[in-house]
Design an enzyme around this catalytic site. Structure first.
Site: not given
Length: 229
Positions: A59, A91, A120, A201, A204
């Protein structure tokens, strides 16, 4: 019977000998070191303008948290003049990226592959040794096609680490880069994701964060010789 004690040398003779000795020492100091002593690793070959570059990742590569036109591969294309393929899938783990790689290499035949994967794996608490092996295989598979490889270090992500701003690159990236003798872009994501102003966030980037990451990446590309100054 001759005198067993040598005649004392004149002060001028002693001074001349000292001058000769000092000149010799100075000459030795100017001799360059032998080739190979402290030799740096060979610089990479510059990737020409218009060449295809594959950005493989998750991502953080695809650009989650911002619009598609602000993802770092898009910014990198603007800054370098390369055709940068965004091969980021949100992901994705390292094993999934490894599975996708052969088809990507065959389709795009890139001159350079930028590998930024593993976040991830860390979030899902997967085996670090398995992640390391997958990333190493990704790099060697890309090299086997004749592409150059740049490895991007990823922090050992967790929501707690991101929220406190205490992020640092996972050690496996330095290990793989050193073992394979490939360039490493370090502290890129660690720096961006530790700054709340550059995040959308906890894990990210936002548009400003992707821009900042791409700018830092360009400096590493120049420093390693992959991008001409």
């Amino acid at each position: 019977m001759t005198d067993s004690h040598p005649a004392p040398r004149s002060a001028s003779l002693v001074l001349a000998q000292r001058r000769t000795l000092m000149a010799g020492l100075a000459a030795v100091a100017l001799v360059p070191p032998l080739a190979g002593c402290g030799r740096k690793a060979p610089r990479a070959q510059a990737v020409p303008t218009g060449a295809t570059v594959l950005a493989l990742g998750d991502s953080l590569t695809s650009g989650v948290g911002a619009s598609a036109d602000t993802a770092y591969p898009v910014v990198l294309a603007r800054l370098t003049g390369w055709k940068v393929v965004n091969a980021g899938v949100s992901g994705d783990t390292s094993v999934q990226a490894l599975e996708r790689l052969p088809a990507l290499l065959q389709k795009h035949q890139p001159a350079l592959v930028i590998v930024g994967i593993g976040g991830n794996d860390f979030l899902r608490r997967q085996s670090a040794s398995a992640t390391r092996a997958n990333i190493r295989q990704i790099c060697t598979d890309a090299q086997s096609t004749g592409a150059q490889v740049l490895l991007v270090a990823v922090p050992e992500l967790s929501l707690l680490a991101a929220s406190t701003g205490r992020l640092s690159d996972h050690a496996l990236y330095e290990e793989v880069a050193s073992e394979l003798k490939i360039p490493l872009h370090s502290k890129g994501w660690s720096g961006v994701l530790a700054d709340a102003r550059l995040r959308s966030d906890q894990i990210h980037a936002n548009a400003a964060g992707y821009e900042r990451f791409a700018q830092g990446l360009v400096e590493t590309l120049k420093d390693t010789g992959l991008l001409a100054r």
